[in-house]
Design an enzyme around this catalytic site. Structure first.
Site, mmCIF file in Angstrom:
data_model
loop_
_atom_site.group_PDB
_atom_site.id
_atom_site.type_symbol
_atom_site.label_atom_id
_atom_site.label_comp_id
_atom_site.label_asym_id
_atom_site.label_seq_id
_atom_site.Cartn_x
_atom_site.Cartn_y
_atom_site.Cartn_z
ATOM 1 N N SER A 119 45.582 48.935 30.000
ATOM 2 C CA SER A 119 44.962 48.759 32.386
ATOM 3 C C SER A 119 45.662 49.860 32.926
ATOM 4 C CB SER A 119 45.937 47.271 32.237
ATOM 5 O OG SER A 119 47.096 47.278 32.109
ATOM 6 N N GLU A 152 35.196 48.280 32.387
ATOM 7 C CA GLU A 152 36.333 49.698 32.816
ATOM 8 C C GLU A 152 35.546 50.514 31.916
ATOM 9 O OE1 GLU A 152 38.634 49.425 36.981
ATOM 10 O OE2 GLU A 152 39.453 49.153 35.316
ATOM 11 N N ASN A 190 42.307 47.968 39.001
ATOM 12 C CA ASN A 190 43.831 48.057 39.480
ATOM 13 C C ASN A 190 44.858 48.524 40.892
ATOM 14 O OD1 ASN A 190 44.211 45.476 37.690
ATOM 15 N ND2 ASN A 190 45.035 46.630 36.164
HETATM 16 N N1 CAA Z 1 33.439 28.343 27.056
HETATM 17 C C1 CAA Z 1 31.901 28.982 27.652
HETATM 18 N N2 CAA Z 1 31.460 29.128 29.019
HETATM 19 C C2 CAA Z 1 33.135 28.157 29.445
HETATM 20 C C3 CAA Z 1 34.521 27.684 29.232
HETATM 21 C C4 CAA Z 1 34.272 27.670 27.163
HETATM 22 N N3 CAA Z 1 35.636 27.476 26.528
HETATM 23 N N4 CAA Z 1 35.419 27.301 29.590
HETATM 24 C C5 CAA Z 1 35.450 27.774 30.602
HETATM 25 N N5 CAA Z 1 33.690 27.772 30.590
HETATM 26 C C6 CAA Z 1 32.898 27.875 31.853
HETATM 27 C C7 CAA Z 1 32.012 26.813 32.401
HETATM 28 O O1 CAA Z 1 31.454 26.495 31.979
HETATM 29 C C8 CAA Z 1 32.403 27.699 34.454
HETATM 30 O O2 CAA Z 1 30.791 27.866 34.303
HETATM 31 P P1 CAA Z 1 30.516 27.626 35.039
HETATM 32 O O3 CAA Z 1 30.584 28.817 36.104
HETATM 33 O O4 CAA Z 1 28.903 28.171 35.208
HETATM 34 O O5 CAA Z 1 30.170 26.146 35.819
HETATM 35 C C9 CAA Z 1 32.787 29.007 34.193
HETATM 36 O O6 CAA Z 1 33.361 29.671 32.789
HETATM 37 C C10 CAA Z 1 34.802 28.408 35.343
HETATM 38 O O7 CAA Z 1 35.245 27.990 33.996
HETATM 39 P P2 CAA Z 1 36.048 26.568 34.888
HETATM 40 O O8 CAA Z 1 35.222 26.202 35.436
HETATM 41 O O9 CAA Z 1 36.809 25.628 33.126
HETATM 42 O O10 CAA Z 1 37.270 27.249 35.608
HETATM 43 P P3 CAA Z 1 37.180 28.219 36.855
HETATM 44 O O11 CAA Z 1 36.482 27.647 37.469
HETATM 45 O O12 CAA Z 1 38.754 27.740 37.019
HETATM 46 O O13 CAA Z 1 37.332 29.845 36.638
HETATM 47 C C11 CAA Z 1 38.439 31.978 36.205
HETATM 48 C C12 CAA Z 1 38.363 30.068 36.076
HETATM 49 C C13 CAA Z 1 37.432 31.637 35.894
HETATM 50 C C14 CAA Z 1 39.427 31.870 35.183
HETATM 51 C C15 CAA Z 1 39.021 31.845 37.360
HETATM 52 O O14 CAA Z 1 39.885 31.095 38.789
HETATM 53 C C16 CAA Z 1 38.539 33.715 38.180
HETATM 54 O O15 CAA Z 1 37.506 34.132 37.347
HETATM 55 N N6 CAA Z 1 40.510 33.272 38.288
HETATM 56 C C17 CAA Z 1 40.330 35.021 38.549
HETATM 57 C C18 CAA Z 1 40.440 35.598 37.049
HETATM 58 C C19 CAA Z 1 40.574 37.656 36.976
HETATM 59 O O16 CAA Z 1 41.508 37.907 38.623
HETATM 60 N N7 CAA Z 1 40.725 37.888 36.421
HETATM 61 C C20 CAA Z 1 41.244 39.223 35.982
HETATM 62 C C21 CAA Z 1 42.809 39.724 36.358
HETATM 63 S S1 CAA Z 1 42.860 41.263 36.238
HETATM 64 C C22 CAA Z 1 42.830 41.886 34.891
HETATM 65 O O17 CAA Z 1 42.459 41.138 34.065
HETATM 66 C C23 CAA Z 1 43.251 43.085 34.267
HETATM 67 C C24 CAA Z 1 44.650 43.918 34.328
HETATM 68 O O18 CAA Z 1 44.827 44.745 33.995
HETATM 69 C C25 CAA Z 1 45.598 43.547 35.074
#
Ligand code: CAA
Length: 282
Positions: A119, A152, A190
């Site tokens: 990253s 990316e 990022n």
């Molecule tokens: N199998 C299939 N689908 C699943 C699942 C599983 N085990 N678990 C959850 N899902 C699905 C849910 O059914 C839901 O689907 P719908 O939208 O169709 O209803 C969706 O995934 C979201 O799940 P949840 O409802 O359980 O959880 P949530 O709504 O609280 O979302 C999250 C969780 C996706 C993590 C959300 O909070 C989010 O997008 N957070 C931000 C995450 C982020 O910014 N990530 C990037 C970090 S930076 C990075 O990674 C890069 C770096 O270099 C640091």
């Protein structure tokens, strides 16, 4: 050369997610960890995600079985020798990554493509340490990998057009939405996300509001899925600190300078969800 077999280095949070989406997309996928215990933990994470997915009605039993059937794990490099594309998702350390790529360079076919999920590290530098800098690129996934649509695709200075096109197409074949990012610290996401997270910490240090209110403000006021402190705990404070330092070192701009509180929280072991405490307790 068509990509049929995919190798993944590292079965941590990112590596296990990448291996899962690769296997789910129909690629024979071999994931390598240094120790059986780490491998078991990563495979358990994949198993749990798929089982939960079935329970939620999001994954079919058949898709779960196909994914698990396409997936295997190993603790050696030998098992990756027939891979057409290898995605590295190990510790963010140039020496460790270089060692792993060197072991693979000697094993896998000359046409195979190497990608890093780094990253923050320089793709051109990592490529230069291999015998195939033209067949080397960046594929940066987002956590949680099975749910986040973005990847990316990073072109280093020496990445060939062919490698770039193949890695872009590979990301699409996983059901992801790739974007092309430059080989500059932070790439696209990022570069914008990290200063925002650092600014949230600085603002909190300066008394802008409580952690809960700042989170609530950004979540409900802007429609972000998580407020900055929830996201910091989710990403890991150590990871954020590490990325911020690399970005600051290269850009020398105050926006990327880690605030004192971030450093101290990392030193105290409050790295977020994974340690049980960050800005919140878990
Ligand atoms: N199998 C299939 N689908 C699943 C699942 C599983 N085990 N678990 C959850 N899902 C699905 C849910 O059914 C839901 O689907 P719908 O939208 O169709 O209803 C969706 O995934 C979201 O799940 P949840 O409802 O359980 O959880 P949530 O709504 O609280 O979302 C999250 C969780 C996706 C993590 C959300 O909070 C989010 O997008 N957070 C931000 C995450 C982020 O910014 N990530 C990037 C970090 S930076 C990075 O990674 C890069 C770096 O270099 C640091």
């Amino acid at each position: 050369m068509a990509i049929k077999t995919v190798g993944v280095l590292g079965c941590g949070l990112m590596g296990s997610g990448i291996a899962q989406v690769s296997a789910a997309a129909g690629y024979k996928t071999i994931v390598r960890e240094v120790e059986q215990g780490f491998l078991d933990r990563g495979m358990g994470r994949i198993q749990k995600f798929l089982t939960d997915g079935v329970a939620k009605g999001k994954v079919t039993e058949e898709a779960k079985n196909t994914t698990l059937g396409n997936l295997s794990g190993t603790t050696g490099f030998e098992g990756l020798k027939d891979c057409d594309l290898i995605v590295e998702a190990i510790i963010e350390n140039v020496e460790e990554k270089t060692k792993a790529f060197a072991a693979l360079d000697a094993l896998v076919g000359a046409d195979a493509i190497f990608c890093s999920n780094t990253s923050s590290l320089c793709i051109t530098e990592l490529a230069s340490k291999t015998k195939r800098p033209d067949r080397f690129g960046g594929l940066h996934f987002f956590n949680p990998v099975p749910l986040m649509k973005l990847v990316e695709v990073i072109r280093g200075l020496s990445t060939s057009d062919d490698t770039y096109q193949k890695t872009f197409a590979f990301a699409q074949s996983l059901g992801k939405e790739p974007i092309t990012a430059p080989d500059k610290p932070g790439f696209i996401v990022n570069r914008l996300l990290v200063p925002y997270l650092l600014d949230a910490i600085r603002s909190y240090e300066h008394g802008l509001g409580t952690i809960e209110d700042i989170d609530k403000g950004m979540k409900l006021g802007c429609g972000y899925p998580m407020g900055p402190f929830t996201l910091l705990d989710f990403v890991g404070l150590d990871t954020t600190y590490y990325i911020a330092n690399i970005m600051f070192e290269e850009y020398r701009e105050p926006a990327y300078a880690p605030p004192p509180l971030l450093k101290r929280m990392v030193l105290a072991g409050r790295t977020g969800r994974k340690s049980g405490q960050g800005f919140y307790k878990y």
